[in-house]
Motif scaffolding. Structure first.
Motif, PDB file in Angstrom:
ATOM      1  N   VAL A 132       0.824  -1.213   0.000  1.00  0.00           N
ATOM      2  CA  VAL A 132       0.000   0.000   0.000  1.00  0.00           C
ATOM      3  C   VAL A 132       0.856   1.261   0.000  1.00  0.00           C
ATOM      4  O   VAL A 132       0.379   2.326  -0.415  1.00  0.00           O
ATOM      5  N   GLU A 133       2.121   1.177   0.466  1.00  0.00           N
ATOM      6  CA  GLU A 133       2.970   2.361   0.451  1.00  0.00           C
ATOM      7  C   GLU A 133       3.301   2.826  -0.960  1.00  0.00           C
ATOM      8  O   GLU A 133       3.769   3.956  -1.163  1.00  0.00           O
ATOM      9  N   ASP A 134       3.045   1.962  -1.968  1.00  0.00           N
ATOM     10  CA  ASP A 134       3.275   2.343  -3.363  1.00  0.00           C
ATOM     11  C   ASP A 134       2.077   3.039  -3.992  1.00  0.00           C
ATOM     12  O   ASP A 134       2.175   3.529  -5.130  1.00  0.00           O
ATOM     13  N   ILE A 135       0.954   3.076  -3.310  1.00  0.00           N
ATOM     14  CA  ILE A 135      -0.279   3.619  -3.901  1.00  0.00           C
ATOM     15  C   ILE A 135      -0.136   5.069  -4.325  1.00  0.00           C
ATOM     16  O   ILE A 135      -0.573   5.439  -5.434  1.00  0.00           O
ATOM     17  N   PHE A 164       1.203 -12.430  14.027  1.00  0.00           N
ATOM     18  CA  PHE A 164       2.152 -11.322  14.108  1.00  0.00           C
ATOM     19  C   PHE A 164       3.532 -11.757  13.626  1.00  0.00           C
ATOM     20  O   PHE A 164       4.234 -10.998  12.941  1.00  0.00           O
ATOM     21  N   GLU A 165       3.944 -12.971  13.986  1.00  0.00           N
ATOM     22  CA  GLU A 165       5.259 -13.456  13.572  1.00  0.00           C
ATOM     23  C   GLU A 165       5.354 -13.555  12.049  1.00  0.00           C
ATOM     24  O   GLU A 165       6.371 -13.190  11.453  1.00  0.00           O
ATOM     25  N   ARG A 166       4.276 -14.053  11.419  1.00  0.00           N
ATOM     26  CA  ARG A 166       4.281 -14.175   9.963  1.00  0.00           C
ATOM     27  C   ARG A 166       4.306 -12.805   9.290  1.00  0.00           C
ATOM     28  O   ARG A 166       5.010 -12.601   8.301  1.00  0.00           O
ATOM     29  N   ALA A 167       3.523 -11.873   9.842  1.00  0.00           N
ATOM     30  CA  ALA A 167       3.474 -10.529   9.261  1.00  0.00           C
ATOM     31  C   ALA A 167       4.832  -9.841   9.374  1.00  0.00           C
ATOM     32  O   ALA A 167       5.313  -9.218   8.422  1.00  0.00           O
ATOM     33  N   GLU A 193       9.839  -5.147  10.189  1.00  0.00           N
ATOM     34  CA  GLU A 193       9.489  -3.732  10.256  1.00  0.00           C
ATOM     35  C   GLU A 193       8.032  -3.603  10.700  1.00  0.00           C
ATOM     36  O   GLU A 193       7.124  -4.113  10.033  1.00  0.00           O
ATOM     37  N   CYS A 194       7.813  -2.903  11.829  1.00  0.00           N
ATOM     38  CA  CYS A 194       6.468  -2.831  12.410  1.00  0.00           C
ATOM     39  C   CYS A 194       5.493  -2.058  11.538  1.00  0.00           C
ATOM     40  O   CYS A 194       4.317  -2.424  11.430  1.00  0.00           O
ATOM     41  N   ALA A 195       5.953  -0.959  10.934  1.00  0.00           N
ATOM     42  CA  ALA A 195       5.022  -0.080  10.211  1.00  0.00           C
ATOM     43  C   ALA A 195       4.323  -0.793   9.052  1.00  0.00           C
ATOM     44  O   ALA A 195       3.088  -0.815   8.994  1.00  0.00           O
ATOM     45  N   PRO A 196       5.060  -1.422   8.088  1.00  0.00           N
ATOM     46  CA  PRO A 196       4.357  -2.112   7.003  1.00  0.00           C
ATOM     47  C   PRO A 196       3.578  -3.334   7.478  1.00  0.00           C
ATOM     48  O   PRO A 196       2.522  -3.651   6.938  1.00  0.00           O
ATOM     49  N   ALA A 197       4.098  -4.036   8.499  1.00  0.00           N
ATOM     50  CA  ALA A 197       3.366  -5.192   9.034  1.00  0.00           C
ATOM     51  C   ALA A 197       2.043  -4.750   9.637  1.00  0.00           C
ATOM     52  O   ALA A 197       1.006  -5.393   9.445  1.00  0.00           O
ATOM     53  N   ALA A 198       2.064  -3.623  10.381  1.00  0.00           N
ATOM     54  CA  ALA A 198       0.841  -3.115  10.993  1.00  0.00           C
ATOM     55  C   ALA A 198      -0.171  -2.707   9.932  1.00  0.00           C
ATOM     56  O   ALA A 198      -1.375  -2.960  10.065  1.00  0.00           O
ATOM     57  N   ARG A 199       0.314  -2.068   8.845  1.00  0.00           N
ATOM     58  CA  ARG A 199      -0.604  -1.669   7.778  1.00  0.00           C
ATOM     59  C   ARG A 199      -1.264  -2.889   7.147  1.00  0.00           C
ATOM     60  O   ARG A 199      -2.462  -2.893   6.855  1.00  0.00           O
ATOM     61  N   THR A 242      -0.295   0.029  18.263  1.00  0.00           N
ATOM     62  CA  THR A 242      -1.113  -1.093  18.735  1.00  0.00           C
ATOM     63  C   THR A 242      -0.374  -2.410  18.546  1.00  0.00           C
ATOM     64  O   THR A 242      -0.353  -3.265  19.443  1.00  0.00           O
ATOM     65  N   LEU A 243       0.250  -2.573  17.376  1.00  0.00           N
ATOM     66  CA  LEU A 243       0.996  -3.802  17.124  1.00  0.00           C
ATOM     67  C   LEU A 243       2.156  -3.942  18.107  1.00  0.00           C
ATOM     68  O   LEU A 243       2.387  -5.020  18.671  1.00  0.00           O
ATOM     69  N   LYS A 244       2.887  -2.849  18.341  1.00  0.00           N
ATOM     70  CA  LYS A 244       4.006  -2.911  19.280  1.00  0.00           C
ATOM     71  C   LYS A 244       3.530  -3.263  20.689  1.00  0.00           C
ATOM     72  O   LYS A 244       4.165  -4.047  21.400  1.00  0.00           O
TER      73      LYS A 244
END
Length: 458
Positions: free
Chosen positions: A309-312, A422-425, A432-438, A446-448
């Motif tokens: 989604v960061e490429d959108i 969470f481990e798979r993401a 990296e938390c930011a893209p995994a959370a997205r 929240t993820l952290k």
């Protein structure tokens, strides 16, 4: 012991790679620029160079030629945090031994160092320069660029796996454009669109009088691809009888037209694509296993839009430019809406949405109300979902029957489900938390927090 020179302007990278080398018993030296690296190389004569792309002064890939002139065929491993199609192709085809994306793990760099010191570097002719319609700087796209560059550097048949609308033909064209066959034709065949009665004639050609209406000899698409690349889109839809004939053509380098006796020589590179799981088609008997192994020498997975989604924003700007509305901008609310959608139609659906919005927007700004309604994914993996639901139900029964779980059944079940999710993401997105959370649909904090809670509960 072989010596390793690390050229990177990030001290943490130099330190980390040096620790890996020391663990393997290799002495190291570091430099923060290509110029400093060349001075070290001249006096120290390393056996391996780990070289960053973006450096102050001369960039890493440009410096490869100078390192080669100084040291000869010493293996060079390129590392970068800013991969794109052009960088990947230059790295893979500039005589670099390998190309590694930051952030990378200890095991990744250790494996490459061990391989590099055991093997001679590859020597590949550089491709002609050309543009690319592949757009994106996300981690998954950088990995895709590397796979495309590796595929282009070989003559192996390639199988592209990806959902509808994810850009399989663009990837196929990029492979062709950067390959040694780039001066030949790129022949695209949508197998699903071929008429069942005329598919054989379309692919293999026919001679005059071969069937009613065949008033002249006509070469097929396989013959037209001679010297170039044949792109077979939706290859899983090839009828079984034609699969036999296609396999023979690939094995023999010749095709026999419908109604003909003499084979027509043709040599082409096959890039096939499908949104189906081709190995499952083989298991079901719908696709020949021998043809599968013939066209799947190298596989490239194309990520769906929801995984990048960061490429959108960059994609949207590109599509607005194609629509002649490059001066139009997206409001923040519109960007948030675009990032939140599921995009079952992937990049193709995004392009349609942007074109629709450009028609409605007359103010120079696209707002959420200008977008078409969001589409929902209707073709999800229902068997797997049902299986997961059954497992969760059994586990719920076990916890409900366990006196020790009284009043904490929900917490225990959620913890058991969340941890592997969470481990798979995190593994998918390089920890990296930011893209995994997205991707998960959670806020980064929240993820952290959830990860901290799971860690404290172990």
């Amino acid at each position: 012991m072989p010596k390793v020179l690390i050229v990177d302007d990030e001290e943490s990278i130099c330190w980390g790679v040096a620790r890996v080398c020391e663990k393997l018993g290799h002495p190291t030296r570091s430099a923060s620029s290509a110029e400093a690296g060349l001075r070290e190389a001249a006096s120290w004569r390393p056996d391996l160079i780990v070289l960053d792309v973006r450096l102050p002064g001369v960039d890493g890939i440009t410096a490869i030629e100078s390192f080669r002139a100084l040291l000869g065929p010493v293996p060079i491993v390129i590392v970068t945090a800013f991969g794109d199609m052009a960088t990947a192709v230059r790295a893979v085809q500039s005589d670099a031994f390998d190309y590694l994306l930051k952030p990378f793990g200890v095991q990744d760099i250790q494996a490459i160092i061990e391989r590099a010191l055991k093997r001679a570097p590859r020597s590949i002719e550089p491709p002609p320069s050309a543009g690319s319609d592949l757009i994106g700087a996300s981690t998954v796209m950088q990995s895709l660029y590397k796979r495309v560059a590796l595929a282009a550097a070989s003559e192996a048949s390639v199988l592209l796996q990806g959902e509808s609308g994810s850009g399989k033909e663009l990837v196929a064209r990029a492979i062709h454009r950067h390959s040694a066959r780039s001066k030949g034709r790129f022949v695209a065949v949508n197998v699903a669109a071929l008429s069942p009665s005329l598919a054989e004639s379309e692919l293999f050609g026919h001679v005059d009088g071969a069937f009613t209406g065949a008033t002249r000899t006509r070469p097929g698409l396989l013959a037209q691809a001679d010297g170039g690349t044949l792109f077979l889109d939706e290859v899983a839809d090839i009828p079984l009888p034609l699969q036999v004939k296609l396999l023979r053509a690939l094995e023999e380098g010749a095709v026999v037209p419908v109604g003909g006796d003499e084979p027509t020589p043709t040599k082409f590179r096959v890039v096939a694509a499908t949104h189906q799981n081709l190995s499952q088609c083989v298991a079901a008997g719908a696709f020949r296993h021998d043809l599968y192994y013939r066209i799947c020498a190298f596989e490239v997975a194309i990520p769906p839009l929801r995984q990048r989604v960061e490429d959108i924003p960059a994609l949207a700007a590109h599509f607005m430019s194609l629509a002649g509305r490059s001066s139009v901008r997206l409001s923040e609310a519109t960007l948030d809406e675009l990032r939140s959608r599921e995009w079952p139609g992937n990049v193709r659906e995004l392009r349609n949405a942007i074109e629709h919005a450009c028609v409605l927007s007359r103010s120079g700004v696209i707002y959420p109300e200008h977008l078409p309604p969001a589409q929902r994914r209707l073709d999800g993996p229902m068997p797997a979902t049902s299986e997961l639901a059954a497992v969760a139900a059994r586990r719920a029964d076990e916890l409900l029957d366990d006196p020790a779980s009284e009043a904490v059944v929900y917490e225990r079940l959620m913890a058991e489900i969340e941890r592997p999710l969470f481990e798979r993401a995190l593994a998918r997105y390089g920890n990296e938390c930011a893209p995994a959370a997205r991707a998960l649909g959670l806020h980064r904090t929240t993820l952290k927090r959830k990860l901290d809670e799971l860690e404290s509960s172990t």
